[in-house]
Scaffold this motif. Sequence first.
Motif, mmCIF file in Angstrom:
data_model
loop_
_atom_site.group_PDB
_atom_site.id
_atom_site.type_symbol
_atom_site.label_atom_id
_atom_site.label_comp_id
_atom_site.label_asym_id
_atom_site.label_seq_id
_atom_site.Cartn_x
_atom_site.Cartn_y
_atom_site.Cartn_z
ATOM 1 N N TYR A 31 0.844 -1.187 0.000
ATOM 2 C CA TYR A 31 0.000 0.000 0.000
ATOM 3 C C TYR A 31 0.886 1.247 0.000
ATOM 4 O O TYR A 31 1.749 1.392 0.869
ATOM 5 N N GLY A 32 0.658 2.133 -0.972
ATOM 6 C CA GLY A 32 1.433 3.358 -1.039
ATOM 7 C C GLY A 32 2.117 3.529 -2.374
ATOM 8 O O GLY A 32 1.971 2.699 -3.279
ATOM 9 N N PRO A 33 2.870 4.612 -2.545
ATOM 10 C CA PRO A 33 3.557 4.863 -3.813
ATOM 11 C C PRO A 33 4.649 3.832 -4.076
ATOM 12 O O PRO A 33 5.200 3.241 -3.141
ATOM 13 N N THR A 66 -2.141 1.505 -4.870
ATOM 14 C CA THR A 66 -1.079 2.478 -5.102
ATOM 15 C C THR A 66 -1.507 3.558 -6.088
ATOM 16 O O THR A 66 -2.234 3.282 -7.048
ATOM 17 N N ARG A 131 8.937 17.460 -6.976
ATOM 18 C CA ARG A 131 7.585 16.945 -7.165
ATOM 19 C C ARG A 131 7.587 15.806 -8.178
ATOM 20 O O ARG A 131 8.388 15.784 -9.105
ATOM 21 N N VAL A 273 -6.221 0.320 5.430
ATOM 22 C CA VAL A 273 -6.424 1.750 5.163
ATOM 23 C C VAL A 273 -6.729 2.509 6.448
ATOM 24 O O VAL A 273 -6.190 3.601 6.696
ATOM 25 N N MET A 276 -3.537 2.813 8.544
ATOM 26 C CA MET A 276 -2.619 3.797 7.956
ATOM 27 C C MET A 276 -3.086 5.218 8.245
ATOM 28 O O MET A 276 -2.265 6.103 8.545
ATOM 29 N N GLN A 277 -4.371 5.466 8.166
ATOM 30 C CA GLN A 277 -4.903 6.795 8.446
ATOM 31 C C GLN A 277 -4.692 7.173 9.904
ATOM 32 O O GLN A 277 -4.312 8.313 10.218
ATOM 33 N N SER A 280 -1.098 7.965 10.329
ATOM 34 C CA SER A 280 -0.602 8.971 9.361
ATOM 35 C C SER A 280 0.517 8.396 8.493
ATOM 36 O O SER A 280 1.483 9.087 8.150
ATOM 37 N N TRP A 281 0.390 7.116 8.166
ATOM 38 C CA TRP A 281 1.349 6.464 7.283
ATOM 39 C C TRP A 281 0.929 6.673 5.828
ATOM 40 O O TRP A 281 -0.252 6.654 5.500
ATOM 41 N N THR A 282 1.909 6.833 4.957
ATOM 42 C CA THR A 282 1.621 6.948 3.528
ATOM 43 C C THR A 282 1.904 5.644 2.794
ATOM 44 O O THR A 282 1.558 5.512 1.618
ATOM 45 N N SER A 283 2.517 4.692 3.492
ATOM 46 C CA SER A 283 2.818 3.403 2.854
ATOM 47 C C SER A 283 2.820 2.308 3.914
ATOM 48 O O SER A 283 3.015 2.580 5.103
#
Length: 292
Positions: A31-33, A66, A131, A273, A276-277, A280-283
Amino acid sequence: MRHFDSVIINALEAKRGELEATFDADIVAYYGPIASVFLPLFRNTLERIPTADVSRRQRLAIVLNTPGGEVEAVERMVEMTRHWYEEVHFVVPHLAMSAGTIFCMSGEKIHMDYSSALGPIDPQVQAKDGRWVPALGYLDKFEEMLQKDRDQQLTGVEFAIAQSQDLAVLRRYEQARDLSVNLLKQWLVQYKFRNWTHHRTTPALVGQPVTDQEKEVRAKEIADQLGNNSIWHSHGRMIGINTLRKVLRLEIEDYTNDNGKRELINMYHDIIVDYMQRQSWTSMLHARNVFN
């Protein structure tokens, strides 16, 4: 909070075990970029799956969610998974965009339901300011200005914009685009079309053997369509299962009407999900013996 974490981890482990039984596969949730910085974690995750009590299965099912990322990182991840597993499936509970779509094409099967989506294969590249930007948008706009110049319709402002472009950066964008298309074509033929031995949908060819050349032609058609901005118009366009099947004629395993499987996948997805929220995880990576 520690008690809450243990409850979440136990719930995830229980659902992972059920998913492994359902798919007869080892489960890895990504999960994540998709980025090179996560490659060591992905490698360690794959290496830690077998234990003294549980051996590695022959099949891996990657639960993937992702927004996309680096196509170069996808290439390394595919090499890692294929080092350990003969067969790889992808399960998409929500979204696998851009580089995530390319990743999915390296599997023998893609599992989705009516609410899942893939995306155009518009590679994301890092601009000078740090970016991540979609490469095809820049290339399409630059080509548009070049065409205006050929037609003698280029304005002074557009000329100044075109003149300020870094050609080395534009070339990097072109290379990212070409790599995305080439990898997708290669993996479709090598993996996704591996078990496509006889024609099933073309009336004049039904029952006839599928040749390697025919697989390559279909792979190119799919790659060209997924990489065509004039079709999708937006880097963030979400391509659902019906479009994938009817427009791209891509075979997708639809679990929409399998209520038990769908509930299990969605519960696993929702737990990840939600956690993670809260953190505050992004992955996040999850597998047997792994919670990162």
